[in-house]
Design an enzyme around this catalytic site. Structure first.
Site, PDB file in Angstrom:
ATOM      1  N   LYS A  60       0.844  -1.055  -0.009  1.00 17.98           N
ATOM      2  CA  LYS A  60       0.317  -0.007  -0.261  1.00 17.98           C
ATOM      3  C   LYS A  60       1.050   1.490   0.160  1.00 17.98           C
ATOM      4  CE  LYS A  60      -3.933   1.625   2.765  1.00 17.98           C
ATOM      5  NZ  LYS A  60      -4.750   1.937   4.024  1.00 17.98           N
TER       6      LYS A  60
ATOM      7  N   SER B 229      -9.933   2.092   2.760  1.00 19.09           N
ATOM      8  CA  SER B 229      -9.212   2.815   1.666  1.00 19.09           C
ATOM      9  C   SER B 229      -7.863   2.108   1.049  1.00 19.09           C
ATOM     10  CB  SER B 229      -8.350   4.059   2.672  1.00 19.09           C
ATOM     11  OG  SER B 229      -7.029   3.481   3.732  1.00 19.09           O
TER      12      SER B 229
ATOM     13  N   SER C  90      -9.998  -0.236   6.959  1.00 18.68           N
ATOM     14  CA  SER C  90      -8.956  -0.097   5.534  1.00 18.68           C
ATOM     15  C   SER C  90      -8.698  -1.632   4.689  1.00 18.68           C
ATOM     16  CB  SER C  90      -8.543   1.048   5.676  1.00 18.68           C
ATOM     17  OG  SER C  90      -9.300   1.895   5.432  1.00 18.68           O
TER      18      SER C  90
HETATM   19  N1  GLN Z   1     -12.905   4.712   5.974  1.00 21.06           N
HETATM   20  C1  GLN Z   1     -12.621   4.820   7.617  1.00 21.06           C
HETATM   21  C2  GLN Z   1     -12.153   5.967   7.247  1.00 21.06           C
HETATM   22  O1  GLN Z   1     -12.474   7.183   6.525  1.00 21.06           O
HETATM   23  C3  GLN Z   1     -11.047   4.075   7.992  1.00 21.06           C
HETATM   24  C4  GLN Z   1     -10.345   4.248   7.329  1.00 21.06           C
HETATM   25  C5  GLN Z   1      -9.567   3.353   7.038  1.00 21.06           C
HETATM   26  O2  GLN Z   1      -8.891   2.131   7.894  1.00 21.06           O
HETATM   27  N2  GLN Z   1      -7.399   3.762   7.030  1.00 21.06           N
HETATM   28  O3  GLN Z   1     -12.047   6.962   8.111  1.00 21.06           O
END
Ligand code: GLN
Length: 480
Positions: free
Chosen positions: A79, A154, A178
């Site tokens: 990532k 994400s 995410s």
């Molecule tokens: N969807 C969540 C956010 O927008 C989690 C994102 C994540 O785990 N990085 O914060």
């Protein structure tokens, strides 16, 4: 089946017998990337030359017959939030669009030392803020199952790359879901370990008390294998836990008999798609047949999770993202500004996307004098209560089963105009991060061709039980 579609555990056997080389596998993956990237956009950077060189190094280690490291010759995608020495690390943001780190994140260093082959840096929501990968400055990743649908976010690029055969394994991070949610939406397996299990050194910070590095793969076994490699204490991360790491692969073999599984009442109510619920309940009955005991438990403060998460995560983000000012890293605006403040403002205005700016503003607001007690402190109190609910539940059961997401994957563009709708997608995942617990998403079937993810939540530092239950399900259901 092509090499790029096989699991890491199968490929390791083939490599060990000398039936294939790492170069064969890596070329198969790179060919798939050439075929699919136009559709999936799973990568921000493909590191073709590095991959081929590392594959040849891995093959040489096989030929020399020395001690072979655990992931020798297996392609991995990283990532683009994890720093990679000498390779661009953008966090899917314009503000870091040309940033080349001078060091590797600890998790990256560990996979490379284990002999893995880095094929590239994957797409994601900018600074890991999002649930659909639509917030990337490099365009959204698309779901390989159906490119009209989001990958989730994400870590959408990592999940899509695994699902499409554009890698074998992937690293992701999970702050509020995410790893789990994109794994669910792309029909693969992903585990977010206990907070502190994997070092955050070299991970670009979003919300430091919630962020955790984890593994994505085609099977529970693959995730266990990768988790074995990346786990462990690191003195470069003061929140990294100095605890013994069990062998997660060995733990898989214990079967399901006698395991007590809790179903949190508050997770199976209105708002949960009926078809998603059916698939989860079908999986639960399969586990029951394998000897697991199913109990209902209660997490009464679950309803505060989304609010508490979005206050705490944005507060931490507003502080963490203060460092991007056009001086220390990456992008600087070349607009005509009058003074230093003007340069900061213009750089940040041009460099950050809409969602990141929204969160910096929200986070700054909840931390400011007069609002701190009303919002930030309240959220921290709710966080403590959410954690206590889990502590109470885990006095009765060994793990919990819930959906990963209240809905099936949604279409690109469907929720992007309404941030609150997007935040609600995280309703079943954020409490886990607020409580620092391990949790995994596994596939438990499809509805209308779209995958459904099942979440297994464990006690702190008990990834073993999480993986074990996932593995039992995978074997009896035939879902991988
Ligand atoms: N969807 C969540 C956010 O927008 C989690 C994102 C994540 O785990 N990085 O914060």
């Amino acid at each position: 089946m092509e090499l790029c579609d096989q699991s890491a555990s199968e490929l390791i056997k083939l490599l060990g017998k000398g039936e294939v080389s790492s170069r064969d596998i890596t070329e198969s993956v790179l060919k798939r990337i050439d075929e699919k990237e136009g559709t999936t956009n799973a990568y921000i950077t493909v590191t073709r030359d590095i991959a081929l060189k590392q594959a040849d190094d891995a093959d040489r280690r096989f030929r020399e017959g020395k001690k072979i490291p655990n992931l020798n010759g297996i392609p991995i995608a990283i990532k683009d939030i994890l720093c990679t020495k000498g390779t661009k690390t953008t966090c899917a943001s314009k503000i870091l669009g040309s940033y080349i780190p001078p060091y590797d994140a600890t998790a990256v260093q560990k996979v490379l030392r284990a002999g893995a082959v880095m094929v590239g840096k994957t797409n994601m929501d900018e600074f890991a803020m999002g649930s659909s990968n639509e917030n990337s400055a490099f365009g959204p990743a698309r779901n390989p199952i159906n490119p009209e649908y989001v990958t989730g976010g994400s870590s959408g690029g990592s999940a899509a790359a695994v699902a499409a055969g554009e890698t074998i394994l992937a690293l992701g991070t999970d702050t509020g879901g995410s790893i789990r949610q994109p794994s669910a939406y792309c029909g693969i397996t992903g585990i977010k370990p206990t907070y502190g299990r994997v070092s955050r050194y070299g991970v670009i910070a979003y919300a430091s008390s919630l962020d955790q590095v984890g593994a994505l793969g085609r099977s529970v076994e693959d995730c266990a294998m990768l988790l074995n490699v990346i786990s462990g204490h690191d003195r470069l991360d003061t929140t990294s836990a100095d605890v013994k790491r069990p062998d997660f692969l060995k733990g898989l073999k214990k079967g399901g008999k006698g395991i007590k599984i809790g179903l949190p009442r508050e997770y199976f109510i209105e708002g949960l798609d009926a078809e998603v619920k059916n698939q989860i309940m079908a999986a639960v009955s399969l586990l029951e047949k394998e000897g697991a005991e199913i109990l209902e438990v209660s997490l009464p403060h679950a309803r505060y999770a989304i609010s508490a998460y979005y206050l705490i995560a944005t507060a931490e983000a507003s502080s963490n993202l203060a460092r991007y000012d056009g001086v220390k890293y990456g992008y600087r605006s070349d607009a005509d500004f009058d003074d230093l403040i003007g340069m900061y403002e213009e750089t940040r205005n041009e460099g950050f996307g809409t969602e990141v700016k929204r969160r910096i503003m929200l986070g700054t607001y909840v931390l400011s004098a007069g609002y701190y007690d009303a919002y930030y402190l309240k959220a921290q109190k709710a966080r403590a209560l959410i954690k206590q609910d889990f502590d109470a539940a885990f006095r009765e059961v060994d793990c919990l089963i819930t959906p990963v997401s209240p809905t099936l994957p949604f279409r690109l563009g469907e929720k992007i105009a309404d941030p609150l709708q997007m935040y609600l997608v995280d309703i079943y995942t954020v409490s886990v991060n607020l409580s620092g617990l391990p949790a995994m998403s596994i596939n438990c079937g499809t509805v209308g061709g779209l995958p459904v993810g099942l979440q297994i939540i464990g006690k702190a530092f008990d990834e073993e039980t999480v993986l074990r239950v996932g593995h039992v399900h995978e074997i009896i259901s035939g879902h991988k």
